[in-house]
Design a protein around this motif. Structure first.
Motif, short mmCIF file in Angstrom:
data_model
loop_
_atom_site.label_atom_id
_atom_site.label_comp_id
_atom_site.label_asym_id
_atom_site.label_seq_id
_atom_site.Cartn_x
_atom_site.Cartn_y
_atom_site.Cartn_z
N ALA A 36 41.60 31.48 -44.64
CA ALA A 36 40.85 30.05 -44.62
C ALA A 36 41.84 29.10 -43.99
O ALA A 36 41.54 28.22 -43.22
N SER A 37 43.08 29.12 -44.42
CA SER A 37 44.15 28.10 -43.88
C SER A 37 44.22 28.26 -42.58
O SER A 37 44.44 27.29 -41.81
N ALA A 38 44.46 29.37 -41.99
CA ALA A 38 44.83 29.75 -40.75
C ALA A 38 43.74 29.51 -39.74
O ALA A 38 44.09 28.62 -38.84
N VAL A 39 42.67 29.67 -40.17
CA VAL A 39 41.41 29.50 -39.22
C VAL A 39 41.18 27.87 -39.14
O VAL A 39 41.02 27.26 -38.30
N THR A 40 41.15 27.47 -40.44
CA THR A 40 41.02 25.73 -40.59
C THR A 40 42.14 25.04 -40.09
O THR A 40 41.86 24.33 -39.07
N GLU A 41 43.25 25.42 -40.24
CA GLU A 41 44.33 24.65 -39.47
C GLU A 41 44.42 24.69 -38.05
O GLU A 41 44.51 23.64 -37.25
N GLU A 42 44.24 25.95 -37.58
CA GLU A 42 44.15 26.12 -36.14
C GLU A 42 42.90 25.45 -35.31
O GLU A 42 43.05 24.94 -34.41
N LEU A 43 41.84 25.48 -36.02
CA LEU A 43 40.85 24.88 -35.37
C LEU A 43 41.06 23.40 -35.43
O LEU A 43 40.58 22.55 -34.38
N ILE A 44 41.52 22.78 -36.63
CA ILE A 44 41.89 21.29 -36.52
C ILE A 44 42.96 20.82 -35.54
O ILE A 44 42.58 19.91 -34.91
N PHE A 45 44.13 21.62 -35.55
CA PHE A 45 45.30 21.09 -35.07
C PHE A 45 45.37 21.57 -33.56
O PHE A 45 45.93 20.88 -32.70
N ARG A 46 44.91 22.88 -33.44
CA ARG A 46 44.96 23.28 -31.94
C ARG A 46 43.91 23.18 -31.29
O ARG A 46 43.64 23.33 -29.95
N PRO A 104 44.08 33.17 -30.22
CA PRO A 104 45.61 33.73 -30.27
C PRO A 104 46.59 33.07 -31.42
O PRO A 104 47.20 33.78 -32.11
N ALA A 105 46.22 31.74 -31.30
CA ALA A 105 47.22 30.92 -32.42
C ALA A 105 46.74 31.17 -33.86
O ALA A 105 47.52 31.41 -34.77
N ILE A 106 45.30 31.43 -33.86
CA ILE A 106 45.00 31.87 -35.54
C ILE A 106 45.47 33.31 -35.84
O ILE A 106 45.96 33.38 -36.70
N ALA A 107 45.67 34.26 -34.68
CA ALA A 107 46.01 35.53 -35.04
C ALA A 107 47.84 35.33 -35.23
O ALA A 107 48.02 36.12 -36.04
N THR A 108 48.24 34.61 -34.76
CA THR A 108 49.83 34.23 -34.85
C THR A 108 49.92 33.48 -36.26
O THR A 108 50.86 34.06 -36.87
N HIS A 109 49.07 32.62 -36.61
CA HIS A 109 49.07 32.24 -37.83
C HIS A 109 49.11 33.13 -38.77
O HIS A 109 49.91 33.23 -40.14
N LEU A 110 48.26 34.00 -38.60
CA LEU A 110 47.93 35.10 -39.79
C LEU A 110 48.87 36.06 -39.85
O LEU A 110 49.43 36.61 -40.95
N MET A 111 49.81 36.46 -38.69
CA MET A 111 50.83 37.09 -38.85
C MET A 111 52.21 36.50 -39.62
O MET A 111 52.91 37.17 -40.20
N PHE A 112 52.03 35.17 -39.34
CA PHE A 112 53.05 34.46 -40.06
C PHE A 112 52.69 34.48 -41.71
O PHE A 112 53.74 34.78 -42.30
N GLN A 113 51.57 34.40 -41.77
CA GLN A 113 51.06 34.54 -43.34
C GLN A 113 51.57 35.87 -43.74
O GLN A 113 52.02 35.90 -44.84
N ALA A 114 51.42 36.92 -43.11
CA ALA A 114 51.76 38.07 -43.51
C ALA A 114 53.32 38.32 -43.71
O ALA A 114 53.70 38.93 -44.66
N LEU A 115 53.93 37.57 -42.98
CA LEU A 115 55.51 37.66 -43.00
C LEU A 115 55.87 36.85 -44.49
O LEU A 115 56.75 37.35 -45.13
N VAL A 116 55.22 35.83 -44.53
CA VAL A 116 55.43 34.88 -45.78
C VAL A 116 55.32 35.83 -47.12
O VAL A 116 55.89 35.94 -48.27
#
Length: 130
Positions: A36-46, A104-116
């Motif tokens: 939810a945060s990755a999709v929402t933040e990327e749609l808003i900011f990017r 792609p930014a959403i996918a990258t954001h999700l990859m970062f979430q996976a690392l966290v």
């Protein structure tokens, strides 16, 4: 998550960080929030913000300003997080511009979430072992 702030040594308040660490114990909740945060933040900011700013001020200014706003959006995690999220926002903004899509930014954001998630799970396991 904790309702009240947890005081750390030195008087620092860690309610947000501690709350995030607590969610790691609930993987379904973690991933629901992560998606939810990755999709929402990327749609808003990017998506909306970057595109709107680019049409008014140009791509470079749009990437920079949207990244700074993205960093400030994470102020509850502390000043170092604002800096790191701003740098990450620059990367995600450039990625969006180069790819011509926010996907792609959403996918990258999700990859970062996976690392966290992985890092917090390891930290939690290490604290419970010793």
């Amino acid at each position: 998550m904790r309702a009240q702030a947890a005081h750390r040594p030195g008087g620092r308040v860690g309610s947000v960080v501690d709350g995030v660490a607590d969610v790691v114990r609930r993987p379904v909740l973690w991933w629901s929030l992560a998606v939810a945060s990755a999709v929402t933040e990327e749609l808003i900011f990017r998506g909306m913000l970057l595109v709107s700013l680019a049409s008014a001020w140009g791509v470079l200014a749009a990437v920079a300003l949207s990244a700074v706003l993205f960093g400030l959006h994470h102020i509850s995690f502390g000043a170092p997080s604002v800096v790191s999220k701003t740098v990450g926002g620059i990367f995600l903004g450039v990625q969006t511009v180069v790819c011509g899509s926010v996907v792609p930014a959403i996918a990258t954001h999700l990859m970062f979430q996976a690392l966290v998630f992985r890092r917090l799970r390891r930290r939690r396991t290490a604290h419970h072992v010793g």
